[in-house]
Design a protein around this motif. Structure first.
Motif, PDB file in Angstrom:
ATOM      1  N   ILE A 176     -17.134 -18.981  41.953  1.00  0.00           N
ATOM      2  CA  ILE A 176     -17.080 -17.681  42.626  1.00  0.00           C
ATOM      3  C   ILE A 176     -16.661 -16.588  41.648  1.00  0.00           C
ATOM      4  O   ILE A 176     -16.748 -15.409  41.962  1.00  0.00           O
ATOM      5  CB  ILE A 176     -16.154 -17.685  43.869  1.00  0.00           C
ATOM      6  CG1 ILE A 176     -14.729 -18.084  43.502  1.00  0.00           C
ATOM      7  CG2 ILE A 176     -16.721 -18.607  44.943  1.00  0.00           C
ATOM      8  CD1 ILE A 176     -13.736 -17.894  44.627  1.00  0.00           C
ATOM      9  N   PHE A 264     -21.255 -21.618  46.036  1.00  0.00           N
ATOM     10  CA  PHE A 264     -22.468 -20.853  45.719  1.00  0.00           C
ATOM     11  C   PHE A 264     -22.715 -19.814  46.820  1.00  0.00           C
ATOM     12  O   PHE A 264     -22.903 -18.624  46.559  1.00  0.00           O
ATOM     13  CB  PHE A 264     -23.626 -21.841  45.600  1.00  0.00           C
ATOM     14  CG  PHE A 264     -24.976 -21.221  45.440  1.00  0.00           C
ATOM     15  CD1 PHE A 264     -25.251 -20.374  44.383  1.00  0.00           C
ATOM     16  CD2 PHE A 264     -25.991 -21.509  46.346  1.00  0.00           C
ATOM     17  CE1 PHE A 264     -26.510 -19.811  44.240  1.00  0.00           C
ATOM     18  CE2 PHE A 264     -27.245 -20.958  46.197  1.00  0.00           C
ATOM     19  CZ  PHE A 264     -27.510 -20.104  45.152  1.00  0.00           C
ATOM     20  N   ASN A 267     -19.915 -17.174  46.755  1.00  0.00           N
ATOM     21  CA  ASN A 267     -20.120 -16.168  45.715  1.00  0.00           C
ATOM     22  C   ASN A 267     -20.958 -15.018  46.266  1.00  0.00           C
ATOM     23  O   ASN A 267     -20.644 -13.845  46.070  1.00  0.00           O
ATOM     24  CB  ASN A 267     -20.821 -16.852  44.520  1.00  0.00           C
ATOM     25  CG  ASN A 267     -21.251 -15.876  43.438  1.00  0.00           C
ATOM     26  OD1 ASN A 267     -21.942 -14.906  43.726  1.00  0.00           O
ATOM     27  ND2 ASN A 267     -20.873 -16.131  42.201  1.00  0.00           N
ATOM     28  N   VAL A 268     -22.014 -15.363  46.996  1.00  0.00           N
ATOM     29  CA  VAL A 268     -22.920 -14.332  47.515  1.00  0.00           C
ATOM     30  C   VAL A 268     -22.267 -13.582  48.681  1.00  0.00           C
ATOM     31  O   VAL A 268     -22.376 -12.353  48.788  1.00  0.00           O
ATOM     32  CB  VAL A 268     -24.271 -14.964  47.926  1.00  0.00           C
ATOM     33  CG1 VAL A 268     -25.175 -13.905  48.552  1.00  0.00           C
ATOM     34  CG2 VAL A 268     -24.947 -15.600  46.708  1.00  0.00           C
ATOM     35  N   ARG A 271     -19.867 -10.967  47.327  1.00  0.00           N
ATOM     36  CA  ARG A 271     -20.537  -9.786  46.789  1.00  0.00           C
ATOM     37  C   ARG A 271     -21.168  -8.943  47.893  1.00  0.00           C
ATOM     38  O   ARG A 271     -21.136  -7.706  47.843  1.00  0.00           O
ATOM     39  CB  ARG A 271     -21.565 -10.218  45.739  1.00  0.00           C
ATOM     40  CG  ARG A 271     -20.880 -10.513  44.409  1.00  0.00           C
ATOM     41  CD  ARG A 271     -21.621 -11.452  43.487  1.00  0.00           C
ATOM     42  NE  ARG A 271     -20.851 -11.586  42.249  1.00  0.00           N
ATOM     43  CZ  ARG A 271     -19.733 -12.312  42.130  1.00  0.00           C
ATOM     44  NH1 ARG A 271     -19.255 -12.981  43.180  1.00  0.00           N
ATOM     45  NH2 ARG A 271     -19.075 -12.371  40.983  1.00  0.00           N
ATOM     46  N   ARG A 275     -20.272  -4.993  49.174  1.00  0.00           N
ATOM     47  CA  ARG A 275     -21.266  -3.961  49.475  1.00  0.00           C
ATOM     48  C   ARG A 275     -21.028  -3.380  50.872  1.00  0.00           C
ATOM     49  O   ARG A 275     -21.122  -2.166  51.088  1.00  0.00           O
ATOM     50  CB  ARG A 275     -22.684  -4.561  49.384  1.00  0.00           C
ATOM     51  CG  ARG A 275     -23.813  -3.590  49.710  1.00  0.00           C
ATOM     52  CD  ARG A 275     -23.953  -2.473  48.690  1.00  0.00           C
ATOM     53  NE  ARG A 275     -24.253  -2.980  47.354  1.00  0.00           N
ATOM     54  CZ  ARG A 275     -25.487  -3.242  46.905  1.00  0.00           C
ATOM     55  NH1 ARG A 275     -26.528  -2.988  47.672  1.00  0.00           N
ATOM     56  NH2 ARG A 275     -25.683  -3.715  45.713  1.00  0.00           N
ATOM     57  N   ASP A 358     -30.693  -9.409  54.576  1.00  0.00           N
ATOM     58  CA  ASP A 358     -31.880  -8.998  53.813  1.00  0.00           C
ATOM     59  C   ASP A 358     -31.542  -8.694  52.358  1.00  0.00           C
ATOM     60  O   ASP A 358     -32.130  -9.246  51.446  1.00  0.00           O
ATOM     61  CB  ASP A 358     -32.529  -7.763  54.466  1.00  0.00           C
ATOM     62  CG  ASP A 358     -32.971  -8.071  55.890  1.00  0.00           C
ATOM     63  OD1 ASP A 358     -33.223  -9.263  56.172  1.00  0.00           O
ATOM     64  OD2 ASP A 358     -33.051  -7.136  56.708  1.00  0.00           O
ATOM     65  N   GLU A 359     -30.551  -7.818  52.151  1.00  0.00           N
ATOM     66  CA  GLU A 359     -30.253  -7.436  50.774  1.00  0.00           C
ATOM     67  C   GLU A 359     -29.660  -8.626  50.001  1.00  0.00           C
ATOM     68  O   GLU A 359     -30.035  -8.877  48.854  1.00  0.00           O
ATOM     69  CB  GLU A 359     -29.277  -6.249  50.782  1.00  0.00           C
ATOM     70  CG  GLU A 359     -29.164  -5.583  49.442  1.00  0.00           C
ATOM     71  CD  GLU A 359     -28.274  -4.345  49.499  1.00  0.00           C
ATOM     72  OE1 GLU A 359     -28.078  -3.785  50.596  1.00  0.00           O
ATOM     73  OE2 GLU A 359     -27.766  -3.956  48.431  1.00  0.00           O
ATOM     74  N   PHE A 360     -28.752  -9.333  50.615  1.00  0.00           N
ATOM     75  CA  PHE A 360     -28.152 -10.487  49.936  1.00  0.00           C
ATOM     76  C   PHE A 360     -28.717 -11.816  50.436  1.00  0.00           C
ATOM     77  O   PHE A 360     -28.211 -12.877  50.089  1.00  0.00           O
ATOM     78  CB  PHE A 360     -26.617 -10.430  50.045  1.00  0.00           C
ATOM     79  CG  PHE A 360     -26.009  -9.413  49.106  1.00  0.00           C
ATOM     80  CD1 PHE A 360     -25.554  -9.783  47.850  1.00  0.00           C
ATOM     81  CD2 PHE A 360     -25.950  -8.069  49.456  1.00  0.00           C
ATOM     82  CE1 PHE A 360     -25.028  -8.839  46.965  1.00  0.00           C
ATOM     83  CE2 PHE A 360     -25.435  -7.121  48.579  1.00  0.00           C
ATOM     84  CZ  PHE A 360     -24.970  -7.505  47.335  1.00  0.00           C
ATOM     85  N   ILE A 365     -29.975 -18.473  50.902  1.00  0.00           N
ATOM     86  CA  ILE A 365     -28.969 -19.042  50.011  1.00  0.00           C
ATOM     87  C   ILE A 365     -28.510 -20.404  50.510  1.00  0.00           C
ATOM     88  O   ILE A 365     -28.295 -21.330  49.738  1.00  0.00           O
ATOM     89  CB  ILE A 365     -27.756 -18.080  49.882  1.00  0.00           C
ATOM     90  CG1 ILE A 365     -28.205 -16.710  49.364  1.00  0.00           C
ATOM     91  CG2 ILE A 365     -26.669 -18.672  48.998  1.00  0.00           C
ATOM     92  CD1 ILE A 365     -28.826 -16.712  47.990  1.00  0.00           C
TER      93      ILE A 365
END
Lengths: 763, 256
Positions: A176, A264, A267-268, A271, A275, A358-360, A365
């Motif tokens: 992360i 994993f 981590n997303v 982030r 945002r 959508d963006e991430f 994932i």
């Protein structure tokens, strides 16, 4: 209301209720189930029974600890948010006219790490960073106080635990991208059946941008949004699992209660959440955000809504699940990892879903990961769950989340040992150089590098002092700012075995001292109280004594506890509990990172001083362990420690200190050796030691070893502060340490003795 | 107008912020570009692939990310002479994409950064890397002095260069080995290499010299407060040795 699948409590005997609870895998006691049925005025549904089982577990309710924890001081100038939310927040300082806070959380993940160490320890990191994230903060650090059993037997489970837990922490934290900057490590046979994996995490937040763990005051009718991993059957019963003793016979069920980590995906999510924070700031929105931990969707949504004075109405059919056909109680209270809950006003919901989905691209994932609206905040203070078109839970939300209390018996008893142990040490120590080498290779002193080099300590590029250079970790967390934060942990199980009260006080003292030695002023504390079964009076009495010790120390040092956690039931079915383990972390702040002090010796020809005396006791020290000396812990005077700390910070401020280290495991000589090993000139700055008394060389309590090149001004300042300092010796240009008796050892030899022991365990 | 720099964020990347910060410190016009915005990449003149664990390092570090649609643009850009700098996981991705040493076909690597040896685990350690090519052999290193010694942090589980003898020979003879691990005094004994990397290799460049893949994180020894041996009198917030590679990269971007 669905009546099918209710638990028939009414009219049953206690024995029948216990059997019913067992059949459903509930840890609730018969009297608790009866209270629930009486208050509801009907039998609880299976979903309700599981919800109360989680919410009323020790893990969630603190039912046997909360009233004692009230003794801890929790307020002060530096406190922005004290205990009560997912994390505490202390003030860091102002940069460009904006006030910054450091978010801090501290938890245990002991039971899961004992059963499935890689996953258990990894999800410990995963959980603690969510607590920090949900305050609206950027996650900036983790730390890991670890306690393992005997590791000598290469085929033993406890050795596997010691290795695999570290692998799990490494794998998760590294992935992360959060630096691991502090921690400690002890071994003891009483951790064979119950390891302790504590985790601490820090975050950075601007004060006006803090997000709270409750629905805002005008949240009636707002959306409850679940974000993260698809709910699966993992971690079902986790809260209750950590609130009972581990029984080897239940291995399969225990393993099922452990969650599955996905760093994993995390981590997303982290982030994407950053945002979302930026988006919500632009919109000027006040919202609620909370981590899903114990009790899963139910626990999180009930707490975030009740804390805001609301109820909640949730449709479990809207939850994104990993497999079809999950039972409603599994969806409601299962502890699938990597999930959080938002309380959002209607105008922003679509945009937040778009950012995550959508963006991430959360659904790409991990299987069916996403953000989804699952319900509504309600004016009515009910907690309502729907599933398959039916109401499967409908209870008073404050009854569900309100404080319940178990008054358990405890006794105040002083430690039975009173000897100082000084005489025994004098008789048994013999050749000091041999003792010195044995101390350096002792399992609680030897180099931790084989362990911490598995951790990324420098990701994010803000690390000032990683564990390879210091004892406390130091970060400069704000771009273009000289403000810095320091973090250290403490909690010595050798002391805990002797005297829970004084061990707790020493833990506070040592955590602070490490931060001070780095040049930072302590501003806040956290605690994780790791003890045995509270229904065992001896173990519960230790817990109470430790809390009182923490309170005493914090009052004496004028420091608040801003966050904490309680982990009871750390004992095996045979009744062996872990040593009393009040593990403390201290957060320090530095107005200017230029003032950071590293422990490495800087030059030959400096003078070495000890600040503080350490007294005449050796109980619980490494030498006491080596020579089998039963003795008491040193008394501790927090008023004097506070003065010593102020003196050292003043000396650092005036440029009188080249290097400093707080005295801990192994005492003065161990500290000196490690300062020589950490020297940028290693092995070319050695030392001559003029102190001869074995007690002074090996006792461990409090104080510092400092290197100065202006002994006169340091003495003058000490006199001004009325702080006790003692000349210890001086640094030399030869690669040796010479003791007062004239014996000499090469730094290279000492280094090898210190560096070797854990290599075969951690590589 | 200077070329714009894209810092690529794959799912699992974790070092984008400090990378972006250091690029901007050298006055570059740099943006983070996330995987869902791959279509915006052609507008940039240089690509930086930061560290992390893209696609969870499944199969082998960088192996999946090399097939992310973002890499179509990076490969096309590299062919047209754009600059590509990969750091740590970014270096692994660049190598898996076949951009360095660039002696094989696209996405058919002739070498790999693979499991560390002898201990096949993640290691976090302060290191030095030494420029092992003529500075102008690679556009990104062109502004460094001959034999430049740069501090950095190794932080990886898969940083050991591995290839067949034939391909290692090709790397050595073709001047692909841009940096080797070194001690603080500049000497290059095997003991300076933290991961068992073949030839002591820390970084590779391609035939044309517009792509650089470096394993250690120079951007984590970017400011004096990051640097372990902080000498008295140095301003903590001033750039430290690791920033020199970014400074040289910035000059290369300005030459585009």
């Amino acid at each position: 209301m669905r009546t099918l699948g209710s638990l028939p409590i009414a009219g049953c005997s206690d024995g029948e209720i216990r059997r019913l609870a067992q059949q459903h895998g509930l840890a609730l006691r018969a009297d608790e189930l009866r209270t629930i049925a009486d208050t509801l005025g009907r039998d609880p549904t299976v979903v309700e029974a599981h919800a109360f089982d989680a919410q009323w577990s020790e893990h969630c309710s603190y039912k046997s600890s909360r009233h004692h924890l009230k003794k801890l001081p929790t307020t002060g100038e530096s406190v922005i948010i004290g205990p009560g939310e997912d994390s505490g927040v202390v003030a860091l300082g102002e940069h460009n006219g904006e006030r910054y806070g450091i978010v801090v959380a501290h938890e245990s993940h002991n039971h899961p790490s004992q059963v499935v160490p890689f996953e258990g320890a990894a999800t410990g990191i995963g959980g603690i960073v969510r607590d920090v994230l949900c305050m609206g903060a950027e996650i900036i650090a983790v730390a890991d106080p670890l306690r393992f059993g005997r590791i000598d037997d290469t085929g033993s489970h406890q050795r596997y635990v010691a290795q695999s837990a570290v692998d799990g922490i490494s794998a998760y934290g590294n992935a992360i991208g959060v630096p691991n900057i502090a921690g400690d490590l002890y071994f003891d046979e009483r951790f064979d059946d119950n390891c302790l994996v504590n985790v601490v995490s820090l975050g950075l937040v601007k004060e006006p941008e803090i997000i709270h763990s409750h629905a805002p005051h005008d949240a009636a009718g707002w959306s409850i949004v679940l974000v993260g991993k698809a709910t699966d059957p993992s971690g079902f019963g986790g809260a209750s699992f950590s609130s009972v003793t581990l029984d080897a016979a239940d291995e399969a069920a225990n393993k099922g209660a452990v969650q599955v980590p996905d760093p994993f995906l995390k981590n997303v999510i982290i982030r994407a959440s950053y945002r979302v924070f930026a988006y919500l700031r632009e919109r000027g929105c006040t919202v609620g955000f909370k981590d899903l931990g114990a009790g899963g969707i139910m626990g999180c949504s009930a707490e975030i809504c009740s804390a805001g004075g609301f109820g909640a109405d949730i449709d479990l059919d809207r939850v994104n699940v990993a497999i079809p056909g999950l039972r409603p109680e599994v969806i409601a209270v299962g502890e699938t990892q990597e999930r959080l809950i938002w309380v959002l006003p209607p105008g922003v919901v679509d945009d937040v879903l778009r950012i995550y989905n959508d963006e991430f691209t959360l659904p790409l994932i991990a299987h069916n990961a996403r953000a989804v609206v699952i319900g509504t905040v309600t004016e009515a203070k009910r907690y309502v769950l729907h599933h398959g078109g039916e109401r499967v839970m409908d209870v008073d939300i404050d009854f569900l989340t309100g404080s319940i209390r178990d008054e358990l018996p405890f006794v105040h008893k002083a430690s039975t040992v009173t000897e100082s142990g000084a005489q025994a040490l004098g008789e048994r120590a013999g050749d000091l150089m041999n003792v010195f080498v044995d101390v350096l290779s002792h399992r609680d002193v030897c180099s931790r590098e084989p362990l911490y080099q598995r951790y990324d300590s420098v990701v994010r590029g803000r690390t000032v002092m990683p564990r390879s250079q210091g004892v406390a970790g130091v970060l400069a967390p704000i771009d273009d700012s000289v403000l810095a934060v320091a973090l250290a942990v403490a909690g010595n199980p050798r002391y805990g075995k002797i005297d829970a009260h004084h061990a707790a006080r020493h833990a506070v003292s040592f955590a602070c001292a490490q931060v001070v030695a780095a040049g930072a002023a302590p501003v806040g504390l956290t605690d994780c109280l790791n003890f045995g079964n509270p229904r065992n009076t001896d173990h519960y009495s230790e817990f109470v004594a430790a809390v009182e010790g923490l309170a005493h120390a914090a009052h004496g040092l004028h420091l608040p506890f801003v966050s904490g956690n309680v982990s009871l039931y750390n004992e095996s079915s045979s009744g062996t509990a872990v040593p009393a383990s009040a593990i403390v972390s201290c957060i320090g702040t530095m107005r200017n990172v230029e003032g950071v002090i590293t422990p490495g010796l800087k030059r030959a020809g400096s003078e070495l001083f000890r600040i503080g005396t350490g007294g005449s006791h050796v109980g619980g020290t490494v030498v006491a362990d080596l020579f089998g000396i039963d003795a008491a812990l040193a008394p501790i005077d927090e008023g004097r420690e506070r003065n010593d700390n102020a003196f050292l910070l003043a000396a650092i401020d005036r440029g009188l200190v080249r290097a400093a280290r707080a005295l801990g495991d192994g005492g003065l000589l161990a500290a000196l050796a490690q300062m020589a090993f950490a020297s940028p000139h290693f092995p070319n700055v050695g030392a001559v030691v003029t102190l001869a008394s074995p007690v002074a060389l090996f006792n461990e309590y409090g104080g510092y070893l400092v290197e100065t090149d202006d002994a006169r001004r340091l003495r003058d300042l000490a006199a001004e502060f009325e702080a006790g300092i003692t000349s210890v010796g001086r640094t030399t240009p030869s690669p040796t340490i010479v003791l007062a008796d004239g014996t000499e050892a090469s730094l290279d030899h000492l280094y090898r003795s210190w560096r070797a022991p854990l290599v075969e365990v951690y590589g | 107008m200077n070329a714009r720099v894209a810092v690529l964020v794959f799912p699992g990347t974790n070092s984008e912020d400090e990378t972006l910060r250091l690029l901007r410190a050298f006055d570059l016009d740099a943006d983070l570009v996330h995987w869902s915005r791959a279509h915006t990449l052609p507008a940039y003149g240089a690509y930086v692939l930061p560290g992390g664990f893209a696609y969870e390092d499944r199969i082998r570090a960088g192996a999946i990310a090399a097939h992310d649609p973002m890499m179509d643009h990076v490969i096309a850009g590299a062919r047209s002479g754009k600059l590509v700098l990969g750091i740590c996981n970014g270096a692994q991705i660049v190598l898996e994409a076949g951009l360095v040493p660039g002696t094989g076909a696209e996405r058919t690597p002739t070498a790999a950064f693979t499991k560390n040896a002898p201990i096949p685990k993640f290691i976090c350690k302060h290191v030095y890397v030494k420029l092992a090519i003529a500075p102008d052999r690679c556009a990104i290193t062109a502004a460094l002095p001959e034999g430049a010694l740069i501090p950095a942090w190794a932080a990886h589980g898969e940083g050991r260069l591995a290839a067949t003898d034939e391909h290692l020979d090709e790397i050595a003879r073709g001047g692909h080995m841009a940096f080797v691990y070194a001690h603080e005094d500049g000497s290059t004994a095997p003991s300076a290499t933290p991961n068992g990397s073949a030839l002591g290799c820390a970084a590779l460049t391609n035939i044309e010299g517009n792509v650089l893949a470096i394993m250690p994180h120079v951007e984590r020894d970017a400011w004096n407060f990051n640097h372990p041996d902080r000498r008295a009198g140095t301003a903590m917030l001033a750039p430290s040795g690791g920033s020199l590679l970014f400074k040289s990269f910035a000059q290369a971007v300005r030459r585009l």
